[in-house]
Design a protein around this motif. Structure first.
Motif, PDB file in Angstrom:
ATOM      1  N   ALA A  16       0.833  -1.205   0.000  1.00 22.80           N
ATOM      2  CA  ALA A  16       0.000   0.000   0.000  1.00 22.80           C
ATOM      3  C   ALA A  16       0.870   1.257   0.000  1.00 22.80           C
ATOM      4  O   ALA A  16       0.588   2.212  -0.733  1.00 22.80           O
ATOM      5  CB  ALA A  16      -0.945  -0.002   1.199  1.00 22.80           C
ATOM      6  N   ALA A  21      -0.728   4.782  -0.968  1.00 27.31           N
ATOM      7  CA  ALA A  21      -1.687   4.777   0.149  1.00 27.31           C
ATOM      8  C   ALA A  21      -0.910   4.829   1.465  1.00 27.31           C
ATOM      9  O   ALA A  21      -0.739   3.828   2.143  1.00 27.31           O
ATOM     10  CB  ALA A  21      -2.569   3.539   0.087  1.00 27.31           C
ATOM     11  N   THR A  25      -5.518   8.959   6.744  1.00 33.28           N
ATOM     12  CA  THR A  25      -6.657   8.481   5.959  1.00 33.28           C
ATOM     13  C   THR A  25      -7.896   9.266   6.383  1.00 33.28           C
ATOM     14  O   THR A  25      -8.764   8.746   7.072  1.00 33.28           O
ATOM     15  CB  THR A  25      -6.875   6.968   6.158  1.00 33.28           C
ATOM     16  OG1 THR A  25      -6.969   6.705   7.558  1.00 33.28           O
ATOM     17  CG2 THR A  25      -5.746   6.155   5.575  1.00 33.28           C
ATOM     18  N   SER A  29     -12.777   6.496   1.859  1.00 25.62           N
ATOM     19  CA  SER A  29     -12.243   5.962   0.602  1.00 25.62           C
ATOM     20  C   SER A  29     -10.728   5.771   0.669  1.00 25.62           C
ATOM     21  O   SER A  29     -10.184   4.849   0.051  1.00 25.62           O
ATOM     22  CB  SER A  29     -12.607   6.871  -0.569  1.00 25.62           C
ATOM     23  OG  SER A  29     -12.068   8.160  -0.386  1.00 25.62           O
ATOM     24  N   ASP A  30     -10.033   6.636   1.432  1.00 28.09           N
ATOM     25  CA  ASP A  30      -8.590   6.492   1.613  1.00 28.09           C
ATOM     26  C   ASP A  30      -8.269   5.206   2.373  1.00 28.09           C
ATOM     27  O   ASP A  30      -7.340   4.476   2.013  1.00 28.09           O
ATOM     28  CB  ASP A  30      -8.009   7.687   2.376  1.00 28.09           C
ATOM     29  CG  ASP A  30      -8.187   8.995   1.636  1.00 28.09           C
ATOM     30  OD1 ASP A  30      -8.136   9.001   0.396  1.00 28.09           O
ATOM     31  OD2 ASP A  30      -8.374  10.027   2.319  1.00 28.09           O
ATOM     32  N   ARG A  32     -10.239   2.573   2.550  1.00 24.78           N
ATOM     33  CA  ARG A  32     -10.646   1.463   1.691  1.00 24.78           C
ATOM     34  C   ARG A  32      -9.532   1.115   0.702  1.00 24.78           C
ATOM     35  O   ARG A  32      -9.205  -0.040   0.483  1.00 24.78           O
ATOM     36  CB  ARG A  32     -11.944   1.812   0.965  1.00 24.78           C
ATOM     37  CG  ARG A  32     -12.373   0.871  -0.131  1.00 24.78           C
ATOM     38  CD  ARG A  32     -12.378  -0.575   0.203  1.00 24.78           C
ATOM     39  NE  ARG A  32     -13.546  -0.985   0.947  1.00 24.78           N
ATOM     40  CZ  ARG A  32     -13.649  -2.173   1.532  1.00 24.78           C
ATOM     41  NH1 ARG A  32     -12.674  -3.039   1.468  1.00 24.78           N
ATOM     42  NH2 ARG A  32     -14.709  -2.504   2.177  1.00 24.78           N
ATOM     43  N   LYS A  33      -8.924   2.149   0.105  1.00 21.38           N
ATOM     44  CA  LYS A  33      -7.832   1.914  -0.846  1.00 21.38           C
ATOM     45  C   LYS A  33      -6.684   1.190  -0.156  1.00 21.38           C
ATOM     46  O   LYS A  33      -6.138   0.222  -0.694  1.00 21.38           O
ATOM     47  CB  LYS A  33      -7.343   3.238  -1.437  1.00 21.38           C
ATOM     48  CG  LYS A  33      -6.191   3.069  -2.403  1.00 21.38           C
ATOM     49  CD  LYS A  33      -5.721   4.389  -2.964  1.00 21.38           C
ATOM     50  CE  LYS A  33      -4.530   4.175  -3.892  1.00 21.38           C
ATOM     51  NZ  LYS A  33      -3.975   5.442  -4.368  1.00 21.38           N
ATOM     52  N   ARG A  34      -6.321   1.625   1.027  1.00 23.97           N
ATOM     53  CA  ARG A  34      -5.223   1.004   1.761  1.00 23.97           C
ATOM     54  C   ARG A  34      -5.553  -0.447   2.104  1.00 23.97           C
ATOM     55  O   ARG A  34      -4.726  -1.338   1.933  1.00 23.97           O
ATOM     56  CB  ARG A  34      -4.918   1.790   3.033  1.00 23.97           C
ATOM     57  CG  ARG A  34      -3.687   1.256   3.752  1.00 23.97           C
ATOM     58  CD  ARG A  34      -3.349   2.064   4.969  1.00 23.97           C
ATOM     59  NE  ARG A  34      -2.896   3.382   4.554  1.00 23.97           N
ATOM     60  CZ  ARG A  34      -2.619   4.360   5.403  1.00 23.97           C
ATOM     61  NH1 ARG A  34      -2.762   4.185   6.694  1.00 23.97           N
ATOM     62  NH2 ARG A  34      -2.200   5.523   4.968  1.00 23.97           N
ATOM     63  N   ASP A  36      -7.679  -2.428   0.577  1.00 32.03           N
ATOM     64  CA  ASP A  36      -7.711  -3.209  -0.661  1.00 32.03           C
ATOM     65  C   ASP A  36      -6.296  -3.570  -1.125  1.00 32.03           C
ATOM     66  O   ASP A  36      -6.045  -4.701  -1.554  1.00 32.03           O
ATOM     67  CB  ASP A  36      -8.448  -2.462  -1.765  1.00 32.03           C
ATOM     68  CG  ASP A  36      -9.952  -2.403  -1.536  1.00 32.03           C
ATOM     69  OD1 ASP A  36     -10.467  -3.156  -0.679  1.00 32.03           O
ATOM     70  OD2 ASP A  36     -10.604  -1.582  -2.212  1.00 32.03           O
TER      71      ASP A  36
END
Length: 68
Positions: A16, A21, A25, A29-30, A32-34, A36
């Motif tokens: 990440a 990422a 956060t 959404s920040d 979530r990206k991390r 994921d």
């Protein structure tokens, strides 16, 4: 997905972090990206991927220092 993320011990760097990422956060959404990206790492972890992360880390750190 979050449970998968917890299966990896924290370290100095990670998939990440070298994919942008990192840091705070402030938005869901920040985070979530991390999560994921961390989950992707868990599913694909390998020695070669760890070497790639290590190779990309210096560039990531330098770009953070030059941004400030």
């Amino acid at each position: 997905t979050y449970a998968k993320r917890q299966s990896v011990k924290p370290g100095i760097t990670g998939w990440a972090q070298v994919n942008g990422a990192r840091g705070e956060t402030p938005e869901l959404s920040d985070m979530r990206k991390r999560i994921d990206l961390d989950a992707w790492y868990v599913e694909h972890k390998s020695f070669a991927l760890d070497l790639l992360i290590l190779a990309r880390t210096p560039k990531t750190v330098l770009s953070m220092r030059n941004a400030g």
